[in-house]
Design a protein around this motif. Sequence first.
Motif, PDB file in Angstrom:
ATOM      1  N   ALA A 153       0.816  -1.214   0.000  1.00 29.82           N
ATOM      2  CA  ALA A 153       0.000   0.000   0.000  1.00 29.82           C
ATOM      3  C   ALA A 153       0.853   1.268   0.000  1.00 29.82           C
ATOM      4  N   ALA A 154       2.053   1.187   0.579  1.00 27.23           N
ATOM      5  CA  ALA A 154       2.895   2.379   0.738  1.00 27.23           C
ATOM      6  C   ALA A 154       4.085   2.405  -0.208  1.00 27.23           C
ATOM      7  N   LEU A 155       4.132   1.512  -1.166  1.00 28.29           N
ATOM      8  CA  LEU A 155       5.302   1.375  -2.031  1.00 28.29           C
ATOM      9  C   LEU A 155       5.623   2.634  -2.822  1.00 28.29           C
ATOM     10  N   THR A 156       4.640   3.425  -3.142  1.00 26.11           N
ATOM     11  CA  THR A 156       4.920   4.654  -3.881  1.00 26.11           C
ATOM     12  C   THR A 156       5.384   5.779  -2.976  1.00 26.11           C
ATOM     13  N   ALA A 157       5.250   5.623  -1.674  1.00 28.37           N
ATOM     14  CA  ALA A 157       5.624   6.681  -0.735  1.00 28.37           C
ATOM     15  C   ALA A 157       6.926   6.415   0.006  1.00 28.37           C
ATOM     16  N   PHE A 158       7.310   5.141   0.163  1.00 31.77           N
ATOM     17  CA  PHE A 158       8.492   4.798   0.947  1.00 31.77           C
ATOM     18  C   PHE A 158       9.332   3.741   0.242  1.00 31.77           C
ATOM     19  N   ALA A 159      10.624   3.775   0.527  1.00 29.42           N
ATOM     20  CA  ALA A 159      11.516   2.684   0.135  1.00 29.42           C
ATOM     21  C   ALA A 159      11.614   1.763   1.345  1.00 29.42           C
ATOM     22  N   LEU A 177      -0.196  10.792   0.344  1.00 30.62           N
ATOM     23  CA  LEU A 177       0.260   9.453   0.707  1.00 30.62           C
ATOM     24  C   LEU A 177      -0.834   8.410   0.515  1.00 30.62           C
ATOM     25  N   GLY A 178      -2.051   8.846   0.282  1.00 29.24           N
ATOM     26  CA  GLY A 178      -3.131   7.899   0.039  1.00 29.24           C
ATOM     27  C   GLY A 178      -3.846   7.498   1.313  1.00 29.24           C
ATOM     28  N   SER A 179      -5.093   7.120   1.168  1.00 33.03           N
ATOM     29  CA  SER A 179      -5.917   6.843   2.340  1.00 33.03           C
ATOM     30  C   SER A 179      -5.551   5.533   3.032  1.00 33.03           C
ATOM     31  N   SER A 180      -4.983   4.583   2.289  1.00 34.31           N
ATOM     32  CA  SER A 180      -4.669   3.300   2.922  1.00 34.31           C
ATOM     33  C   SER A 180      -3.179   3.153   3.190  1.00 34.31           C
ATOM     34  N   LEU A 181      -2.491   4.279   3.404  1.00 31.49           N
ATOM     35  CA  LEU A 181      -1.038   4.265   3.483  1.00 31.49           C
ATOM     36  C   LEU A 181      -0.489   3.303   4.520  1.00 31.49           C
ATOM     37  N   LEU A 182      -0.775   3.536   5.775  1.00 29.19           N
ATOM     38  CA  LEU A 182      -0.142   2.681   6.767  1.00 29.19           C
ATOM     39  C   LEU A 182      -1.073   2.348   7.922  1.00 29.19           C
ATOM     40  N   ASP A 183      -1.645   1.164   7.862  1.00 31.00           N
ATOM     41  CA  ASP A 183      -2.426   0.637   8.967  1.00 31.00           C
ATOM     42  C   ASP A 183      -1.674  -0.614   9.382  1.00 31.00           C
TER      43      ASP A 183
END
Length: 160
Positions: free
Chosen positions: A12-18, A50-56
């Motif tokens: 879910a977070a691949l576009t925001a974090f390495a 970062l998108g709504s489903s970024l980090l849960d």
Amino acid sequence: TVVVVAESTRTAALTAFAFRNLGSITVQGKSEVLTVFEPLYRVPCRSGSLGSSLLDMGCLSSGGSVRNMSQAQLSSSANVDTVLNAWRTISTSAMDQITRNYEEGMHHFVAGDFLRATMTFKRAAEVAPEDGPTKLLLKLCQAGPRPGERWDGVVHVEQK
């Protein structure tokens, strides 16, 4: 503190974090194998969000204790900055060297070649001696699998 995220959070977070792969684990009382990752740094966000489903996510601290952080907690700028602060002081070339050695070490570790894994993780530790995952993997390599245990590449965490 090392933040550990599951595969679904990484995706879910691949576009925001390495991320770097911390390996596969099972936790006490569970039989499901989880592949876990550490967010290393932010990547430039093309959309500005970062998108709504970024980090849960569920977080496992380097001390072995489990804590939960909600999407709102981690996606707030202050929390992300705190989590990623440890890597800020490392140059890009040093980060590349750590990453190469760490990934090679993980390959050897999962394959059960603990001698090569140890040598490779030691090279990573020379650049970043306080890196918790590298220190832990060095300890695991030195211990090897338990007598009579068949190595399957999965670390079995016995305490929460």
